[in-house]
Design a protein around this motif. Structure first.
Motif, short mmCIF file in Angstrom:
data_model
loop_
_atom_site.label_atom_id
_atom_site.label_comp_id
_atom_site.label_asym_id
_atom_site.label_seq_id
_atom_site.Cartn_x
_atom_site.Cartn_y
_atom_site.Cartn_z
N LEU A 210 -21.81 -3.34 -5.31
CA LEU A 210 -22.94 -2.96 -6.16
C LEU A 210 -22.58 -1.78 -7.05
O LEU A 210 -22.88 -1.76 -8.26
CB LEU A 210 -24.15 -2.62 -5.29
N GLY A 211 -21.91 -0.77 -6.47
CA GLY A 211 -21.53 0.40 -7.25
C GLY A 211 -20.56 0.06 -8.36
O GLY A 211 -20.66 0.58 -9.48
N THR A 212 -19.62 -0.83 -8.06
CA THR A 212 -18.65 -1.25 -9.08
C THR A 212 -19.35 -1.99 -10.22
O THR A 212 -19.05 -1.77 -11.41
CB THR A 212 -17.58 -2.16 -8.44
N GLY B 239 -20.47 1.44 -18.11
CA GLY B 239 -19.26 1.91 -18.77
C GLY B 239 -18.72 3.21 -18.21
O GLY B 239 -18.09 3.98 -18.93
N ASN B 240 -18.97 3.48 -16.94
CA ASN B 240 -18.47 4.72 -16.31
C ASN B 240 -16.96 4.64 -16.07
O ASN B 240 -16.35 3.56 -16.15
CB ASN B 240 -19.19 4.96 -14.99
N SER B 241 -16.38 5.79 -15.74
CA SER B 241 -14.93 5.88 -15.52
C SER B 241 -14.51 5.00 -14.35
O SER B 241 -15.06 5.09 -13.25
CB SER B 241 -14.53 7.33 -15.24
N LEU B 242 -13.52 4.14 -14.59
CA LEU B 242 -13.03 3.25 -13.54
C LEU B 242 -12.18 3.99 -12.51
O LEU B 242 -12.00 3.52 -11.39
CB LEU B 242 -12.22 2.11 -14.16
N GLU B 243 -11.65 5.17 -12.91
CA GLU B 243 -10.87 5.95 -11.95
C GLU B 243 -11.76 6.43 -10.80
O GLU B 243 -11.39 6.34 -9.63
CB GLU B 243 -10.22 7.15 -12.64
N ALA C 3 -12.62 3.51 -8.62
CA ALA C 3 -11.52 3.11 -7.74
C ALA C 3 -11.47 4.01 -6.50
O ALA C 3 -11.24 3.53 -5.38
CB ALA C 3 -10.20 3.17 -8.49
N VAL C 4 -11.69 5.31 -6.69
CA VAL C 4 -11.67 6.24 -5.56
C VAL C 4 -12.79 5.91 -4.58
O VAL C 4 -12.60 5.86 -3.36
CB VAL C 4 -11.79 7.70 -6.05
N VAL C 5 -13.99 5.68 -5.12
CA VAL C 5 -15.13 5.36 -4.26
C VAL C 5 -14.89 4.04 -3.52
O VAL C 5 -15.18 3.92 -2.32
CB VAL C 5 -16.43 5.27 -5.11
#
Length: 451
Positions: free
Chosen positions: A18-20, A27-31, A34-36
């Protein structure tokens, strides 16, 4: 609890998905995403692992069982203490007080020596001596820490002569009893043997006549003087076959157990339990040592006929026992991730039981509850090699022996072999032997418990 862990694992996965999706839409940072995702994946894996552990028996339940077993040992010790004579109870407290004082002194030495390496080492030795003395007071405590020498408590002051009269005509593989002295002991002893290899079993009483000790030795030069002659000599003709030799050495190995049970019965009833030697038809051998790199070997009877075939491939999570026609008899599955070794047993494809290693300090012990009752696999402490007895509801049904170093016509048998008292349990004891040899191979390889 298993469902809770599964639910938490699924929740972590759903939150990650869901968060992804939200981050991609906004359009948030994919970095950061990825950490989350990585953190949530770790939590999901952790909860999944807990659910996997809980599928058979929860670690909390196992911990409770270990605590209950420890409490039961204490209860058994207390019950045994209540049955001791007044003189033996006094002996117990003398040893416990002296042992406790020495143990405290050993710990005190660590601080007195400013925690130097020498004083820590020396204090540890003193601590161990104190613990040993503490455990030497009663037969129950003494026998719980070793199988090399067995202690028997007497109901009253006894003389060695009365035991000699009872056993002087009892036939055993080591012959009948005779009286003698050792260079290393002032006590008159009752002795069985020695045989051609110098092996003998001895029994003597302490000066008070209220404690008896049973021991084994192969140093026949330690015998100082013979006071009597044995009526029956030790067995010398073991035959040319493997089974006869293995049975004989197994009989010698279990001799102390028999003599202890027999003397305890004699003290209570004035009756001697006859010696029951193993039958050659009960001996089964492995064709090679167990290796963690993969297995394919056979279990053979006394005539070297193949009875079962053992198969296993890296990483040896699953081990299989087949009959000579290729039918699966037993399957053992190693449970990874448990603090104590755990195996699931399947008999002809159906769940049979879960063999679990128990938390003990002296003897490796495995237990499994089956339809017929409680199955226990217990190691002998203080013996050469790795040797185990298999009991069902307290009754011996077989033994798994190792490293007997028996030479027969230039052939050295240095593998595990089985003694089976009831052939219907042969597949089960074979499966337990394979499990034991796997654990021994893992230990020798330096493996961890969860391998």
């Amino acid at each position: 609890m298993k469902k809770v862990w599964i639910g938490l694992s699924i929740t972590c996965i759903l939150i990650g998905i869901l968060g992804t999706a939200v981050d991609l839409i906004e359009g948030n940072s994919l970095e950061d995403t990825a950490v989350v995702l990585f953190v949530l994946a770790l939590f999901a894996a952790f909860f999944g692992w807990l659910a996997w552990l809980w599928r058979i028996k929860s670690p909390l339940k196992r911990a409770g069982e270990q605590a209950a077993m420890a409490a039961n040992k204490v209860k058994e010790s207390n019950d045994a203490y209540k049955g001791l004579s007044k003189s033996l109870k006094w002996r117990v407290w003398k040893y416990r007080i002296v042992g406790a004082l020495i143990a405290v002194l050993g710990v005190r030495m660590w601080h007195m020596g400013n925690w130097s390496t020498f004083w820590i080492s020396f204090g540890t030795v003193v601590l161990i001596i104190g613990i040993a003395i503490f455990m030497m007071g009663s037969p129950q405590d003494y026998n719980s820490i070793t199988d090399a020498v067995k202690m028997i408590g007497m109901d009253r002051e006894r003389k060695i002569g009365e035991f000699y009269k009872a056993y002087k005509e009892i036939q055993t593989p080591l012959g009948s009893a005779w009286l003698g002295y050792f260079y290393t002991s002032p006590y008159k002893s009752m002795i069985f043997g020695p045989d051609d290899r110098g092996q003998f079993i001895y029994f003597y009483l302490n000066s008070a006549g209220n404690i008896g000790y049973i021991g084994y030795s192969f140093l026949d030069n330690a015998i100082k003087k013979k006071l009597t002659e044995s009526v029956y000599p030790p067995v010398t003709d073991l035959g040319a076959d493997t089974a006869g030799h293995l049975c004989y050495h197994t009989d010698v190995f279990f001799f102390q157990d028999w003599l202890k049970a027999s003397i305890e019965n004699y003290v209570k009833t004035e009756q001697v339990i006859p010696f029951m030697d193993a039958s050659p038809s009960e001996v089964y051998t492995f064709t090679e040592d167990f290796k963690l790199t993969g297995e394919h070997f056979e279990v053979q009877d006394k005539d070297q006929n193949t009875v079962y075939i053992v198969d296993g491939t890296m990483p040896l999570i699953n081990l299989y026992i087949h009959d000579t026609e290729g039918n699966e008899i037993f399957k053992m599955t190693k449970e990874i991730g448990h603090a104590l070794a755990t195996y699931r047993f399947f008999y002809r494809g159906e769940p049979y039981g879960v063999l679990e290693k128990q938390f003990t300090f002296v003897r490796d012990t495995f237990t499994m509850d089956i339809n017929e009752g409680r199955l226990e696999l217990t190691e002998y402490a203080g013996t050469i090699g790795h040797n185990y007895k298999v009991t069902l509801n307290g009754t011996l049904i077989g033994a798994i022996m190792d490293d007997m170093d028996i030479t027969i016509e230039n052939i050295v048998w240095d593998n595990a072999f089985l003694i089976v008292h009831d052939r219907k349990y042969l597949p089960l004891i074979t499966a337990m032997a394979v499990m034991v040899t796997r654990e021994l191979a893992r230990d020798e390889d330096g493996g961890l418990t969860n391998r």
